[in-house]
Design a protein around this motif. Structure first.
Motif, PDB file in Angstrom:
ATOM      1  N   ILE A   7       0.758  -1.325  -0.431  1.00 23.88           N
ATOM      2  CA  ILE A   7       0.079   0.518   0.282  1.00 23.88           C
ATOM      3  C   ILE A   7       0.523   1.285   0.203  1.00 23.88           C
ATOM      4  N   THR A   8       0.888   2.287  -1.193  1.00 23.21           N
ATOM      5  CA  THR A   8       1.345   3.430  -0.231  1.00 23.21           C
ATOM      6  C   THR A   8       0.305   4.580  -0.359  1.00 23.21           C
ATOM      7  N   ILE A   9       0.896   4.936   0.529  1.00 23.14           N
ATOM      8  CA  ILE A   9       0.393   5.766   1.194  1.00 23.14           C
ATOM      9  C   ILE A   9       0.743   7.957   0.274  1.00 23.14           C
ATOM     10  N   VAL A  10       0.147   8.589  -0.003  1.00 22.64           N
ATOM     11  CA  VAL A  10       0.469   9.699  -0.015  1.00 22.64           C
ATOM     12  C   VAL A  10       0.509  10.685   0.773  1.00 22.64           C
ATOM     13  N   GLY A  11       1.136  11.265   1.509  1.00 24.53           N
ATOM     14  CA  GLY A  11       1.035  12.176   2.801  1.00 24.53           C
ATOM     15  C   GLY A  11       1.097  11.797   3.835  1.00 24.53           C
ATOM     16  N   GLY A  12       2.401  11.969   4.694  1.00 30.63           N
ATOM     17  CA  GLY A  12       2.855  11.817   5.608  1.00 30.63           C
ATOM     18  C   GLY A  12       2.573  12.622   6.928  1.00 30.63           C
ATOM     19  N   GLY A  13       1.388  13.163   7.549  1.00 27.73           N
ATOM     20  CA  GLY A  13       1.236  14.029   8.248  1.00 27.73           C
ATOM     21  C   GLY A  13       0.769  13.292   9.465  1.00 27.73           C
ATOM     22  N   LEU A  14      -0.788  13.269  10.157  1.00 27.11           N
ATOM     23  CA  LEU A  14      -0.926  12.403  11.240  1.00 27.11           C
ATOM     24  C   LEU A  14      -1.633  11.423  11.094  1.00 27.11           C
ATOM     25  N   ALA A  15      -2.510  11.158  10.073  1.00 27.01           N
ATOM     26  CA  ALA A  15      -3.359  10.519   9.520  1.00 27.01           C
ATOM     27  C   ALA A  15      -2.095   9.457   8.672  1.00 27.01           C
ATOM     28  N   GLY A  16      -1.846  10.225   7.465  1.00 27.11           N
ATOM     29  CA  GLY A  16      -1.151   8.588   6.492  1.00 27.11           C
ATOM     30  C   GLY A  16      -0.133   8.444   7.654  1.00 27.11           C
ATOM     31  N   LEU A  17       0.940   8.827   8.908  1.00 27.10           N
ATOM     32  CA  LEU A  17       1.798   8.256   9.256  1.00 27.10           C
ATOM     33  C   LEU A  17       1.311   7.254  10.673  1.00 27.10           C
ATOM     34  N   THR A  18       0.063   7.561  11.215  1.00 26.55           N
ATOM     35  CA  THR A  18      -1.020   6.771  11.643  1.00 26.55           C
ATOM     36  C   THR A  18      -0.886   5.658  11.347  1.00 26.55           C
ATOM     37  N   LEU A  19      -1.440   5.823  10.313  1.00 26.88           N
ATOM     38  CA  LEU A  19      -2.091   4.583   9.061  1.00 26.88           C
ATOM     39  C   LEU A  19      -1.335   3.875   8.394  1.00 26.88           C
ATOM     40  N   GLY A  20       0.281   4.819   8.532  1.00 27.08           N
ATOM     41  CA  GLY A  20       0.845   3.330   7.956  1.00 27.08           C
ATOM     42  C   GLY A  20       1.393   2.774   9.024  1.00 27.08           C
ATOM     43  N   ILE A  21       2.004   3.105  10.410  1.00 29.53           N
ATOM     44  CA  ILE A  21       2.202   2.306  11.760  1.00 29.53           C
ATOM     45  C   ILE A  21       0.913   1.143  11.898  1.00 29.53           C
ATOM     46  N   GLY A  22      -0.261   1.175  11.429  1.00 22.89           N
ATOM     47  CA  GLY A  22      -0.963   0.335  11.665  1.00 22.89           C
ATOM     48  C   GLY A  22      -0.508  -0.534  10.748  1.00 22.89           C
ATOM     49  N   LEU A  23      -0.380  -0.295   9.857  1.00 22.31           N
ATOM     50  CA  LEU A  23      -0.753  -1.447   8.555  1.00 22.31           C
ATOM     51  C   LEU A  23       0.761  -1.928   9.023  1.00 22.31           C
ATOM     52  N   ARG A  24       1.305  -1.485   9.198  1.00 21.36           N
ATOM     53  CA  ARG A  24       3.214  -2.492   9.488  1.00 21.36           C
ATOM     54  C   ARG A  24       3.109  -3.232  10.126  1.00 21.36           C
ATOM     55  N   GLN A  25       1.956  -2.850  11.427  1.00 23.43           N
ATOM     56  CA  GLN A  25       1.958  -3.988  13.073  1.00 23.43           C
ATOM     57  C   GLN A  25       1.275  -5.011  12.309  1.00 23.43           C
ATOM     58  N   ARG A  26       0.702  -4.357  11.404  1.00 24.08           N
ATOM     59  CA  ARG A  26      -0.007  -6.078  10.401  1.00 24.08           C
ATOM     60  C   ARG A  26       0.815  -6.697   9.618  1.00 24.08           C
ATOM     61  N   GLY A  27       1.686  -6.418   9.323  1.00 18.35           N
ATOM     62  CA  GLY A  27       2.589  -6.642   8.548  1.00 18.35           C
ATOM     63  C   GLY A  27       2.467  -6.679   7.023  1.00 18.35           C
ATOM     64  N   VAL A  28       1.580  -4.961   6.691  1.00 20.68           N
ATOM     65  CA  VAL A  28       1.188  -5.249   5.045  1.00 20.68           C
ATOM     66  C   VAL A  28       2.661  -4.017   5.145  1.00 20.68           C
ATOM     67  N   PRO A  29       2.556  -4.107   3.620  1.00 22.07           N
ATOM     68  CA  PRO A  29       4.330  -3.251   3.189  1.00 22.07           C
ATOM     69  C   PRO A  29       3.529  -2.461   3.046  1.00 22.07           C
ATOM     70  N   VAL A  30       4.082  -1.167   3.369  1.00 27.48           N
ATOM     71  CA  VAL A  30       4.070   0.171   2.794  1.00 27.48           C
ATOM     72  C   VAL A  30       5.101   1.398   2.859  1.00 27.48           C
TER      73      VAL A  30
END
Length: 348
Positions: A7-30
């Motif tokens: 998954i690619t997230i465009v934007g590294g603010g609060l929402a983008g970083l939090t989503l990225g952290i949650g996905l990585r905790q679940r083993g998703v490449p981000v």
């Protein structure tokens, strides 16, 4: 089961970083594409309240706040240009932490979990599977003949009467809260008639944030020492509620909609929207659902979670920005807890 899809997230603010952290905790490449660099200052009330605190706790991120110097806010007070309320307890405590510190902490956590964070990387808007928009606000140069803009700066030598102070005037409002490092965040939302002259920008921001002559805000900031390196501004703010279901792509945070800053719930909504997106995106990554189904689920859950808050916030902002109602409103809040407690709870 095959390898999870990235998954690619465009934007590294609060929402983008939090989503990225949650996905990585679940083993998703981000991979996160961020146009700026960390640490950086952002226009923000730097006030975390409401359900977003529970989201941070569930993701194991709340424990980052206190060691970073976050201040636990428990009291609030309201001010017009001539009147004020005594400090009152917040219905629920909040955390106050600078975005300069918080964004850097989240970026570090994301990388520690194996996420790829590309700084200075401005990606074009692409509507495709596997791409989530977390690019922040939707720009709107003008709303009803008015331009909205935000200003933020940190200051020292400011003694507050409450952990959070809200000062309203005829042209906007300024929030003050104690943050890490012994500083006070001074953040305001203002309106200007479309076509009005810009004037002296360097002088304009200081005068607006200091408040009208003779006001409690002007007195509060009389001896303030501003950290001009922390100053930032943003224009073209859109405060009209927008449904997530109306977007063609998957969005989180301000990319969906922006709640009026007077509520102090914008940071919470960024965290919450990221958490709401987790399960559908993980399911897509594991080939358990389609991208359109994931988009529909995320949009529906975000709209269900935020619709009432946005409706109340729209009504609250209209009242607060009506000059004829500001003094009566402060007087009402000084005599009774009912109004502001109701407004606080309904916007969270």
């Amino acid at each position: 089961m095959g390898a999870p899809k990235p998954i690619t997230i465009v934007g590294g603010g609060l929402a983008g970083l939090t989503l990225g952290i949650g996905l990585r905790q679940r083993g998703v490449p981000v991979t996160i594409h961020e146009a700026g660099r960390y640490p950086r200052h952002r226009v923000c009330g730097e006030f975390i309240s409401g359900r977003g605190q529970a989201t941070l706790a569930r993701l194991g991120l709340q424990d980052l706040l206190a060691p970073a110097g976050a201040v636990n806010a428990r009291t609030t007070a309201f001010f017009s240009a001539t009147r004020s309320t005594p400090p009152r307890p917040l219905p629920s405590a909040a955390w106050c932490l600078s975005r300069f510190t918080l964004d850097a902490l989240l970026a570090e956590k994301f990388r520690a979990l194996g996420g790829e964070l590309l700084e200075d990387k401005r990606s074009p808007t692409v509507f495709a599977e596997g791409i989530v928009q977390a690019t922040g606000r939707r720009a709107r140069p003008e709303t009803g003949g008015t331009r909205w803009f935000g200003l933020k700066i940190h200051a020292r030598n400011v003694a507050l009467t409450a952990d959070l102070e809200m000062h309203v005037s005829a042209h906007g409002y300024v929030g003050l809260c104690q943050i890490n490092g012994g500083e006070v965040n001074v953040c305001g939302l203002f309106r200007k008639r479309a076509g009005a002259a810009n004037g002296n920008q360097a002088k304009d921001w200081s005068e607006r944030l200091r408040g009208p002559a003779g006001s409690p805000l002007r007195a509060r900031l009389a001896a303030a020492e501003f950290d001009e390196h922390s100053f930032c501004a943003i224009a073209g703010l859109s405060l009209l509620p927008q449904p997530a279901a109306g977007r063609a792509e998957i969005c989180v945070g301000d990319a969906i909609t922006m709640i009026p800053p007077v509520t102090g719930n914008g940071m919470s909504m960024a965290f919450e929207s990221a958490e709401l997106a987790l399960a559908p995106l993980v399911a897509w990554s594991r080939n358990e659902t389609s991208w359109p189904a994931a988009r529909q689920k995320i949009a529906g859950d975000c709209d269900a979670a935020f619709a009432r808050r946005l409706a109340w916030a729209k009504w609250l902002q209209r009242i607060i920005l009506n000059p004829s109602l500001q003094n009566p409103l402060v007087t009402l809040a000084a005599r009774s807890d009912w109004f502001w407690r109701l407004a606080f709870e309904r916007t969270r």
